[in-house]
Design an enzyme around this catalytic site. Structure first.
Site, PDB file in Angstrom:
ATOM      1  N   CYS A   1       4.142   9.193   0.727  1.00 16.07           N
ATOM      2  CA  CYS A   1       2.818   9.719   0.400  1.00 16.07           C
ATOM      3  C   CYS A   1       2.937  10.688  -0.776  1.00 16.07           C
ATOM      4  O   CYS A   1       3.713  11.639  -0.711  1.00 16.07           O
ATOM      5  CB  CYS A   1       2.228  10.425   1.616  1.00 16.07           C
ATOM      6  SG  CYS A   1       0.639  11.182   1.252  1.00 16.07           S
TER       7      CYS A   1
ATOM      8  N   HIS B   1       8.979   6.991   8.035  1.00 13.76           N
ATOM      9  CA  HIS B   1       9.630   7.084   6.720  1.00 13.76           C
ATOM     10  C   HIS B   1      11.093   7.434   6.986  1.00 13.76           C
ATOM     11  O   HIS B   1      11.431   8.031   8.010  1.00 13.76           O
ATOM     12  CB  HIS B   1       8.899   8.110   5.850  1.00 13.76           C
ATOM     13  CG  HIS B   1       7.574   7.584   5.376  1.00 13.76           C
ATOM     14  ND1 HIS B   1       7.386   7.080   4.125  1.00 13.76           N
ATOM     15  CD2 HIS B   1       6.389   7.435   6.017  1.00 13.76           C
ATOM     16  CE1 HIS B   1       6.135   6.654   4.001  1.00 13.76           C
ATOM     17  NE2 HIS B   1       5.497   6.859   5.145  1.00 13.76           N
TER      18      HIS B   1
ATOM     19  N   ARG C   1       0.840  -1.214   0.000  1.00 13.15           N
ATOM     20  CA  ARG C   1       0.000   0.000   0.000  1.00 13.15           C
ATOM     21  C   ARG C   1       0.875   1.263   0.000  1.00 13.15           C
ATOM     22  O   ARG C   1       1.020   1.925  -1.027  1.00 13.15           O
ATOM     23  CB  ARG C   1      -0.956  -0.037   1.209  1.00 13.15           C
ATOM     24  CG  ARG C   1      -2.050   1.005   1.185  1.00 13.15           C
ATOM     25  CD  ARG C   1      -1.624   2.382   1.645  1.00 13.15           C
ATOM     26  NE  ARG C   1      -1.074   2.410   3.009  1.00 13.15           N
ATOM     27  CZ  ARG C   1      -0.505   3.488   3.519  1.00 13.15           C
ATOM     28  NH1 ARG C   1      -0.417   4.621   2.824  1.00 13.15           N
ATOM     29  NH2 ARG C   1       0.009   3.460   4.742  1.00 13.15           N
TER      30      ARG C   1
HETATM   31  P1  HMG Z   1     -12.414  14.850  -3.075  1.00 13.28           P
HETATM   32  O1  HMG Z   1     -12.078  15.178  -4.488  1.00 13.28           O
HETATM   33  O2  HMG Z   1     -12.587  15.955  -2.101  1.00 13.28           O
HETATM   34  O3  HMG Z   1     -13.695  13.862  -2.998  1.00 13.28           O
HETATM   35  O4  HMG Z   1     -11.324  13.847  -2.550  1.00 13.28           O
HETATM   36  P2  HMG Z   1     -15.206  14.019  -3.280  1.00 13.28           P
HETATM   37  O5  HMG Z   1     -15.930  13.348  -2.153  1.00 13.28           O
HETATM   38  O6  HMG Z   1     -15.554  15.430  -3.638  1.00 13.28           O
HETATM   39  O7  HMG Z   1     -15.356  13.121  -4.590  1.00 13.28           O
HETATM   40  C1  HMG Z   1     -14.732  13.464  -5.829  1.00 13.28           C
HETATM   41  C2  HMG Z   1     -14.768  12.253  -6.751  1.00 13.28           C
HETATM   42  O8  HMG Z   1     -14.014  11.184  -6.180  1.00 13.28           O
HETATM   43  C3  HMG Z   1     -16.172  11.714  -6.973  1.00 13.28           C
HETATM   44  O9  HMG Z   1     -16.214  11.170  -8.292  1.00 13.28           O
HETATM   45  C4  HMG Z   1     -16.253  10.580  -5.985  1.00 13.28           C
HETATM   46  O10 HMG Z   1     -17.180   9.579  -6.394  1.00 13.28           O
HETATM   47  C5  HMG Z   1     -14.841  10.040  -6.026  1.00 13.28           C
HETATM   48  P3  HMG Z   1     -16.857  11.962  -9.537  1.00 13.28           P
HETATM   49  O11 HMG Z   1     -18.257  12.250  -9.110  1.00 13.28           O
HETATM   50  O12 HMG Z   1     -16.019  13.212  -9.681  1.00 13.28           O
HETATM   51  O13 HMG Z   1     -16.698  11.000 -10.651  1.00 13.28           O
HETATM   52  N1  HMG Z   1     -14.464   9.376  -4.770  1.00 13.28           N
HETATM   53  C6  HMG Z   1     -14.017   8.087  -4.684  1.00 13.28           C
HETATM   54  N2  HMG Z   1     -13.798   7.169  -5.642  1.00 13.28           N
HETATM   55  C7  HMG Z   1     -13.369   5.966  -5.208  1.00 13.28           C
HETATM   56  N3  HMG Z   1     -13.118   5.663  -3.911  1.00 13.28           N
HETATM   57  C8  HMG Z   1     -13.335   6.568  -2.947  1.00 13.28           C
HETATM   58  C9  HMG Z   1     -13.801   7.857  -3.323  1.00 13.28           C
HETATM   59  N4  HMG Z   1     -14.115   8.958  -2.621  1.00 13.28           N
HETATM   60  C10 HMG Z   1     -14.512   9.879  -3.511  1.00 13.28           C
HETATM   61  N5  HMG Z   1     -13.095   6.254  -1.675  1.00 13.28           N
HETATM   62  C11 HMG Z   1     -10.688  11.961  -1.203  1.00 13.28           C
HETATM   63  C12 HMG Z   1     -11.368  13.319  -1.235  1.00 13.28           C
HETATM   64  C13 HMG Z   1     -10.545  11.598   0.253  1.00 13.28           C
HETATM   65  C14 HMG Z   1     -11.552  10.944  -1.909  1.00 13.28           C
HETATM   66  C15 HMG Z   1      -9.307  12.087  -1.915  1.00 13.28           C
HETATM   67  O14 HMG Z   1      -8.633  13.183  -1.402  1.00 13.28           O
HETATM   68  C16 HMG Z   1      -8.448  10.854  -1.752  1.00 13.28           C
HETATM   69  O15 HMG Z   1      -8.791   9.770  -2.222  1.00 13.28           O
HETATM   70  N6  HMG Z   1      -7.297  11.012  -1.081  1.00 13.28           N
HETATM   71  C17 HMG Z   1      -6.403   9.892  -0.821  1.00 13.28           C
HETATM   72  C18 HMG Z   1      -4.986  10.356  -0.759  1.00 13.28           C
HETATM   73  C19 HMG Z   1      -4.131   9.180  -0.369  1.00 13.28           C
HETATM   74  O16 HMG Z   1      -4.458   8.025  -0.604  1.00 13.28           O
HETATM   75  N7  HMG Z   1      -2.966   9.489   0.219  1.00 13.28           N
HETATM   76  C20 HMG Z   1      -2.037   8.469   0.630  1.00 13.28           C
HETATM   77  C21 HMG Z   1      -2.506   7.692   1.820  1.00 13.28           C
HETATM   78  S1  HMG Z   1      -2.163   8.491   3.356  1.00 13.28           S
HETATM   79  C22 HMG Z   1      -0.491   8.115   3.681  1.00 13.28           C
HETATM   80  O17 HMG Z   1       0.196   7.601   2.828  1.00 13.28           O
HETATM   81  C23 HMG Z   1       0.074   8.386   5.045  1.00 13.28           C
HETATM   82  C24 HMG Z   1       0.262   7.111   5.852  1.00 13.28           C
HETATM   83  O18 HMG Z   1       1.134   6.195   5.206  1.00 13.28           O
HETATM   84  C25 HMG Z   1       0.844   7.460   7.237  1.00 13.28           C
HETATM   85  C26 HMG Z   1       2.045   8.374   7.161  1.00 13.28           C
HETATM   86  O19 HMG Z   1       3.037   8.046   6.480  1.00 13.28           O
HETATM   87  O20 HMG Z   1       2.003   9.409   7.853  1.00 13.28           O
HETATM   88  C27 HMG Z   1      -1.083   6.389   6.093  1.00 13.28           C
HETATM   89 MG    MG Z   2       3.289   6.345   5.264  1.00 16.18          MG
END
Ligand code: HMG
Ligand code: MG
Length: 300
Positions: free
Chosen positions: A240, A209, A15
């Site tokens: 990220c 990290h 992931r």
């Molecule tokens: P947004 O654009 O504000 O979302 O994104 P929205 O609710 O306005 O929806 C926009 C579009 O996205 C819509 O589609 C939704 O259906 C779709 P449209 O109508 O335009 O066709 N959508 C989705 N599609 C599939 N699955 C979903 C989903 N939700 C909405 N779940 C959102 C907000 C949260 C969705 C977006 O910002 C996002 O997906 N962000 C993820 C970023 C990410 O994955 N970052 C990495 C993980 S965190 C990390 O790595 C840190 C960690 O490792 C710990 C550390 O290291 O500190 C955990």
């Molecule tokens: Mg991380």
């Protein structure tokens, strides 16, 4: 002093590792990665993320990957969900463990999930409620616990507040993430100690990290403080995409080597893990970031 006991590794390579790689791996290779990891003795293998495919195209095949992996009895395969839509997709794919994620820094959270910290927590409330009814376990991540790429310093009190809130809401485990790898041991220890004043140590994990090469030192400080759950990624992949400057997670091989060398047990077969890390590096067409794998493969 560290007493001899068990440390659980939460393997996040499939992931966190793959979400930030330039090389897009086919679902079949991701499935093979997770299946190989399952055979190493790891108990927890984060499989993928049900986030927006526009935001993280690398994991757009989450349902295919999750559906294709061999679920080894006794191993859990949590997946990330940012909202109810993600939770429903994860459940439809057969997930039984999920993770929600927010941050201690407003600026980072806005860039990562387009929400303030409070808004993100409001989004998680119905997810946690549904998960409780469905018997699904929920882990909570707090990012930027030792620094933010946009805000700079992060107050420990902000980390404590967010971690406490996630725990109160029902997250069984809180992973404290140094997203951009800027922390140093004394700061890591102080942060963990403060959080452990509000959330039981048994419910805490650390997630480093290795951007500044401090991850193992930070982990050692946190082990001394009492933590026994460590996140890491095979071959040291990851980062990220919404954290400027973030590089890979600490390599699982290096963490396991250190733990075994200290007499702590993990249940992980280091040789199998090294083989898997070396194999993944060839799939990604890059040198492994694991020092242990480099040393072992150079010696072979
Ligand atoms: P947004 O654009 O504000 O979302 O994104 P929205 O609710 O306005 O929806 C926009 C579009 O996205 C819509 O589609 C939704 O259906 C779709 P449209 O109508 O335009 O066709 N959508 C989705 N599609 C599939 N699955 C979903 C989903 N939700 C909405 N779940 C959102 C907000 C949260 C969705 C977006 O910002 C996002 O997906 N962000 C993820 C970023 C990410 O994955 N970052 C990495 C993980 S965190 C990390 O790595 C840190 C960690 O490792 C710990 C550390 O290291 O500190 C955990
Ligand atoms: Mg991380």
């Amino acid at each position: 002093m560290i007493s001899s006991d068990h440390v659980r590794i939460v393997e996040v390579g499939a992931r966190d590792g793959l979400q930030n790689e330039k090389t897009l791996l086919p679902a079949t290779v991701k499935i093979e990665l997770i299946d190989r990891l399952s055979d190493t003795g790891l108990q927890t293998i984060e499989a993928t993320s049900f986030v927006s495919p526009q935001w993280v195209p690398q994991l757009a095949d989450a349902a295919e990957v999750f559906g294709g992996i061999r679920k080894k009895p006794g191993v859990s395969y949590p997946v990330l969900v940012p909202n109810m839509q993600g939770y429903q997709r994860a459940l439809a794919a057969g997930a039984t463990d999920v993770a929600v994620f927010t941050a201690a820094s407003e600026a980072f959270n806005r860039r990562n999930i387009n929400a303030s910290i409070d808004e993100s927590i409001e989004r998680f409330a119905p997810v946690l409620e549904r998960a409780r009814a469905d018997g699904v376990g929920v882990r909570g991540y707090v990012s930027t616990v030792l620094g933010c790429p946009y805000q700079g310093d992060v107050a420990i009190s902000d980390v404590v507040r967010v971690a406490r809130r996630l725990h109160q809401m029902g997250c069984h485990e809180i992973s404290l993430g140094d997203t951009i790898g800027v922390g140093t041991p004394a700061k890591a220890r102080a942060m963990l100690r403060a959080v452990a004043g509000e959330v039981p140590m048994a419910a805490l994990a650390v997630h480093f990290h290795d951007t500044y090469g401090q991850a193992l030192a930070n982990i050692l400080a946190c082990l001394e403080e009492g933590v026994r759950v460590i996140d890491s990624a095979v071959s040291g992949t990851g980062g990220c995409p919404y954290a400027k400057g973030a590089t890979g997670n600490v390599a699982s091989e290096d963490v396991v080597y250190m733990l075994h060398g200290m007499g702590l047990e993990t249940g992980v077969d280091l040789d199998l893990l090294i083989n898997t890390g070396a194999w993944l590096a060839t799939q990604l067409h890059k040198e492994t970031a694991s020092r242990v794998t480099r040393a072992r493969t150079a010696a072979a």
